[in-house]
Design an enzyme around this catalytic site. Structure first.
Site, PDB file in Angstrom:
ATOM      1  N   SER A 108       0.818  -1.226   0.000  1.00  0.00           N
ATOM      2  CA  SER A 108       0.000   0.000   0.000  1.00  0.00           C
ATOM      3  C   SER A 108       0.850   1.273   0.000  1.00  0.00           C
ATOM      4  O   SER A 108       0.312   2.376  -0.109  1.00  0.00           O
ATOM      5  CB  SER A 108      -0.923   0.009   1.230  1.00  0.00           C
ATOM      6  OG  SER A 108      -0.147   0.068   2.402  1.00  0.00           O
ATOM      7  N   LYS A 109       2.161   1.147   0.106  1.00  0.00           N
ATOM      8  CA  LYS A 109       3.023   2.316   0.270  1.00  0.00           C
ATOM      9  C   LYS A 109       3.201   3.082  -1.055  1.00  0.00           C
ATOM     10  O   LYS A 109       2.918   2.554  -2.127  1.00  0.00           O
ATOM     11  CB  LYS A 109       4.388   1.907   0.827  1.00  0.00           C
ATOM     12  CG  LYS A 109       4.304   1.246   2.183  1.00  0.00           C
ATOM     13  CD  LYS A 109       3.826   2.207   3.215  1.00  0.00           C
ATOM     14  CE  LYS A 109       3.476   1.703   4.588  1.00  0.00           C
ATOM     15  NZ  LYS A 109       3.561   0.345   4.951  1.00  0.00           N
TER      16      LYS A 109
END
Ligand SMILES: Cc1ncc(COP(=O)(O)O)c(C=O)c1O
Length: 313
Positions: free
Chosen positions: A107-108
């Site tokens: 998700s980064k």
């Protein structure tokens, strides 16, 4: 080790993994990052390190944290999982303290599916980190005077993941600039709405990256409508999920050191790692009544689109 109460559980869990005591310290009300004055009050002769976490669209106050570290001879380990590309006084985060840690979990804002890296400018720490990530092995070119044996396992990132990451570096500077410009725009616009407050950006922050964009909500200005309802309504307007900050670690269902018998090194240690013994009113308030959080893809929208989104608040 001093750890902010507001962070992903991994920051504190990493301390448990090396048999250290995570000492949970409250955050600042305007950055949601470690409060250096409260950190100072928590330092004892047994403290070894401070772990500031640069969270959301804020950086921890590194001037004050480095000063504390110098004064008490402590290591500073920056958790930069949220802040790829941010700079403090022109220096990239992760290179301000002794060690910097980054996450590239899926998700980064830079992601390799899973994985991360750790960086340092110190030769001895570098060799130590190399060995820790590679089953204790000595780096082939290491100066043996900088090395000592250590027990570890396999924490290597794969070449496939590294290649995926390297390819993202081409577009990353443009994305970073766009997110930063949009963040400034949102901060200005949201700041004009009564009851909403942007996070503090200190003048030492010369570049602000982000993983999640946070701002503050005051229920009093909205007829005491709870923040959960505001988040839900905003999420419905924007057709996305709008969240709040992490559970403060002293109340987090995901941070449960007492569920692993291997953490029972002694009765004293067992008591010391009990998260419930810490008091963190600012993090608790931010969690339960105040924080509103959007994910980084929103910050890649064009400004017209962002303006349109704002008009729905
Ligand atoms: C602040 C913070 N620290 C550490 C981590 C751990 O990163 P990883 O999931 O790559 O182990 C995360 C991941 O979300 C994080 O948000």
């Amino acid at each position: 080790m001093i750890v902010p109460a507001n962070t992903w559980q991994a920051t504190a869990a990493a301390c448990l993994d090396v048999n250290a005591i995570p000492v949970l310290v409250d955050v600042e009300p305007d950055t949601y990052c470690l409060d250096p004055e409260k950190a100072a009050a928590a330092i004892t002769p047994r403290t070894r390190a401070i772990i500031p976490v640069h969270l959301y669209n804020s950086l921890a106050d590194m001037d004050r944290i480095l000063e504390l570290a110098r004064q008490h001879k402590l290591f500073v380990i920056e958790d930069c999982a949220h802040n790829h590309g941010s700079q403090w006084r022109g220096r990239g985060v992760g290179a301000v303290g002794d060690i910097g840690c980054f996450s590239f979990q899926s998700s980064k804002s830079l992601n390799a599916g899973e994985g991360g890296f750790v960086m340092t400018n110190d030769d001895r720490l570098f060799e130590r980190l190399y060995s820790l990530r590679n089953c204790g092995r000595m780096r082939p070119d290491a100066d043996p005077s900088n090395w000592e044996p250590v027990q570890s396992g396999n924490y290597r990132i794969s070449e496939w993941q590294a290649a995926i990451l390297l390819a993202q570096f081409e577009r990353f500077p443009a994305q970073l600039a766009k997110r930063e410009a949009n963040m400034t725009f949102l901060n200005e616009q949201l700041g004009q709405i009564e009851g909403l407050k942007p996070m503090l950006r200190r003048p030492q922050v010369t570049r602000q990256g982000l993983y999640q964009y946070a701002f503050r909500y005051d229920p009093e200005a909205f007829n005491e409508v709870p923040v959960e309802a505001f988040r839900r309504a905003l999420g419905a307007e924007l057709n996305t999920s709008v969240g709040g900050m992490y559970y403060p670690l002293n109340h987090s269902p995901l941070y449960q050191p007492h569920t692993k018998r291997r953490h029972h090194l002694s009765d004293e240690y067992w008591q010391a790692i009990d998260p419930k013994r810490f008091n963190t009113p600012i993090a608790e308030r931010a969690f339960s009544t105040e924080s509103v959080i959007l994910s980084h893809p929103h910050l890649l929208a064009d400004q017209d689109n962002l303006g349109d989104q704002l008009s729905r608040i």
